[in-house]
Design an enzyme around this catalytic site. Structure first.
Site, PDB file in Angstrom:
ATOM      1  CG  ASP A 199      -1.811   1.178   1.324  1.00  0.00           C
ATOM      2  OD1 ASP A 199      -2.655   1.332   0.431  1.00  0.00           O
ATOM      3  OD2 ASP A 199      -1.663   1.976   2.271  1.00  0.00           O
ATOM      4  CD  GLU A 206      -2.423   2.551  -3.469  1.00  0.00           C
ATOM      5  OE1 GLU A 206      -3.256   3.432  -3.720  1.00  0.00           O
ATOM      6  OE2 GLU A 206      -1.781   2.520  -2.411  1.00  0.00           O
TER       7      GLU A 206
END
Length: 715
Positions: free
Chosen positions: A385, A438
């Site tokens: 993330d 990401e």
């Protein structure tokens, strides 16, 4: 459920030495056990099945009783060797979870728990819990002599299930009560204590683990179902209660298998105190969230998914952590895990704290955590993330709020170095998994090998494609011809990275609406547009990701406080969306042209990408065998076209193998029911062409007839 396992590793006690006065006895330890290299294993650690202890002779029982009587509250004991400490200090110990934390062991014939915690700024450290009435003075740990900052000791008669924290008196004078950063289990929030536990589990997914390199390869299908465990489904009779991991497995595994997704991606399942953070504000990095059950129950969920042929990806958050008093923030009174400089250590968007990637012990903590989930939980990939926030020193900061690196740039060199090392460690020890970034910027080489200068990820989210695609589809079809470049632009850079195409949770929150409600027009057009959008995604180069609810046309945006609206499947239009996703997943897995060269420019060829006036796109997808090439036609308007000519690369008969306008999908049913024979008419720069019917707001796919599987034959 797992059976209790007693750890007898490194039973040799360390040698105590004198400590400072005026503090409870805190003795130094030597770590006299034989050095053991903490190499990373590709599979879970081999553990023997626990067996019943043999009955002791009267003499042995007497000796054991004497040993128990002679034991202090905290015995000097260490699992660390000098080699371990050297690796830890240099940031190269990648299985710290086998050393730090709490571990039930047998020592001198007595069952108890070994505790070890890193707190170099601690002046005094003890274990507190129900077993000692939360007494700060009764169970003081011993500090090691080697400058590692590790406090440790063996506490007899304390075992699995006991709750505890560390009491830390800092050299700054602060008194702190902290949960264990390496705890394998935590209390259910809002309680914040750690629980002594193990991750012993008798895995039965050997077949998957042996063959998963074939499932997880980059030239295989990757259709990922992203989901949030707490809101995927709830018990209809108790809608405020979460499903346990076991209950989830009963419902989720058959559903994923029915839908045809190859992998499921769980939003963070590590322990987090604040449920509305969706799991992205983690305090217990080594603990499966207790909201849904025990570590072994989560392992059972992973195992059942594997048995069904479904891979498991976990969201992993090495970018930041919350400032909760019991967590990592100022763990020992100093900025231990976070960077001390707020320009590097505080995230202004999320009001959280950024790891100090330049500190060796912190790097070892994070990489050990990544290895832990791959090792102990058999997961098949980590989606990392907020990588962009890690890469740039000026991320979400104004002028004057950040400091350039030593070269005057805005790149966070320490974070870049960390990410490269993370990927090197993961792929060198688990070559059959994937890491997915990401990352939303144009940073070069995110999914390129470290040895070529890249960050080393297996894949990267194609955020630009996602934004452009949604923006294009949100336009009324009558205006799409003016935005044609928006839908074709992605192919200019589609092969600069190994891209995953994401329609993720981020696109259906904060007032953005559901995927269905982003589509323009009346009800029929909204559903037709959504079927077309998904068809475009599945035929575009790259792997795929779809957030839960989007696969059946959830009408409202995602609400983490309640279940998805499963009742919508009672309606034929929503059932049609579900059926089109099932068909696309099957098509994706069956047709090698859609995945064999998914990250290779040789796998895509424009037939006609410039027909802006009709808003029609035509392209070929190619695999290793040209006999399996596909022709994809997308009609972005509600205007059907009859006897439309399309240039093809080979002569023969071409059969329609997919049509998003089929009646079973709640479409109008305009199709090409019989194979179409080529004509020697030069079209689209090709010597041969076919005439076809193109339905409104639809995608159709053609394949040469002799290579069409029987199941695709249209009646």
């Amino acid at each position: 459920m797992a059976k209790k396992k007693i750890d007898t590793q490194n039973e040799t006690p360390a040698e105590p030495v004198a400590v400072k006065k005026a503090k409870p006895a805190a003795k130094k330890a030597t770590g006299a056990a034989k050095a053991e290299k903490p190499a990373v294993s590709e599979t879970a650690p081999k553990t023997k099945k626990p067996v019943a202890a043999k009955a002791k002779s009267p003499a042995a029982a007497k000796n054991s009783a004497a040993a128990t009587t002679a034991m202090k509250n905290v015995e000097v004991y260490s699992r660390f060797t000098d080699f371990d400490i050297g690796l830890f200090k240099s940031g190269k110990h990648f299985k710290l979870y086998e050393k730090l934390g709490s571990h039930v062991i047998e020592f001198n014939g007595v069952i108890g728990t070994y505790f070890a915690v890193w707190a170099p700024n601690g002046n005094y450290v003890s274990v507190i819990g129900n077993f000692n009435g939360w007494d700060k003075a009764s169970h003081a740990l011993y500090v090691r002599w080697d400058g590692s900052g590790i406090w440790e000791g063996f506490i007899p008669h304390v075992g699995n299930g006991e709750i505890y924290k560390y009491f830390i008196n800092s050299t700054t004078g602060e008194d702190l009560e902290k949960a264990d950063p390496f705890a394998l289990r935590w209390e259910v929030a809002p309680r914040t204590a750690s629980i002594i536990a193990d991750t012993f589990y008798e895995w039965k997914d050997a077949a998957w683990m042996k063959d998963r390199h074939r499932h997880n390869a980059l030239d295989k299908p990757w259709s990922v179902y992203e989901m949030h465990v707490g809101s995927w489904a709830r018990n209809p009779e108790s809608p405020d209660e979460f499903l346990t991991y076991d209950q989830l497995a009963d419902k989720l595994v058959p559903y994923i298998k029915e839908m045809g997704f190859t992998h499921v991606e769980f939003m963070p399942l590590m322990e987090h105190p604040y449920y509305p953070s969706w799991g992205y504000q983690i305090t217990g990095f080594f603990a499966a969230s207790a909201r849904y059950g025990t570590p072994q129950q989560m392992m059972s969920l992973v195992e059942k998914l594997h048995e069904a042929g479904i891979g498991v990806i976990l969201d992993w958050v090495p970018s930041h952590f919350p400032g909760d008093a019991h967590g990592l923030y100022k763990f020992d009174g100093s900025h231990l895990y976070e960077h001390a400089d707020p320009r590097k250590g505080f995230h202004p968007d999320w009001k959280s704290y950024i790891f100090n990637y330049g500190r060796n012990e912190v790097r070892a903590f994070l990489i050990s955590n990544a290895v832990f989930w791959l090792d102990r939980y058999h997961v098949d990939g980590l989606r990392v993330d907020a990588v962009a926030s890690m890469l740039y020193l000026d991320y979400s900061r104004n002028h004057g709020e950040w400091e350039p690196n030593i070269y005057g740039g805005n790149e966070n060199l320490e974070a870049i170095s960390f990410l490269k090392e993370f990927n090197e460690v993961v792929y060198s020890n688990f070559p059959d998994v994937q890491t997915i970034a990401e990352e939303s910027t144009s940073f070069t080489g995110v999914s390129r090998p470290v040895y070529t200068g890249g960050l080393g990820f297996g894949m990267k989210w194609m955020m630009g494609w996602m934004h452009d695609t949604i923006k294009y589809f949100s336009n009324d079809p009558i205006y799409r011809k003016y935005h044609h470049n928006q839908i074709t632009f992605s192919l200019i850079y589609a092969f600069t990275e190994n891209f995953m195409l994401p329609f993720s949770h981020d696109e259906v929150v904060y007032g953005k609406g559901s995927m269905l409600r982003k589509m323009p027009g009346d009800e029929w057009q909204q559903f037709a547009n959504l079927r077309l959008l998904y068809s475009y995604m599945f035929t575009h180069p790259g792997s795929k990701l779809l957030f839960m609810g989007a696969e059946f046309g959830q009408g409202t945006e995602w609400n983490f406080e309640r279940s998805l609206d499963w009742y919508l499947l009672e309606y034929p239009n929503h059932q049609g969306i579900k059926e089109v996703i099932k068909s696309l997943n099957q098509l994706y897995k069956d047709e090698s042209a859609l995945y064999e060269k998914g990250f290779d420019a040789n796998g895509f060829e424009w037939v006609d990408g410039g027909n802006a006036n009709d808003s029609i796109l035509i392209y070929n997808r190619k695999g290793n065998d040209e006999a399996n090439d596909l022709v994809i036609i997308l009609n972005m308007t509600p205007m059907p076209h009859h006897d439309f000519r399309v240039g093809v690369n080979a002569t023969g008969k071409w059969a329609e193998i997919f049509n998003s306008d089929a009646k079973k999908f709640w479409g109008s049913g305009l199709d090409n029911p019989k194979p179409v024979k080529t004509e020697t008419v030069n079209w689209h720069g090709r010597e041969n062409s076919i005439k076809i019917e193109i339905p409104p707001l639809a995608a159709i796919i053609f394949k040469r007839e002799k290579n069409v599987p029987p199941k695709y034959e249209l009646k």
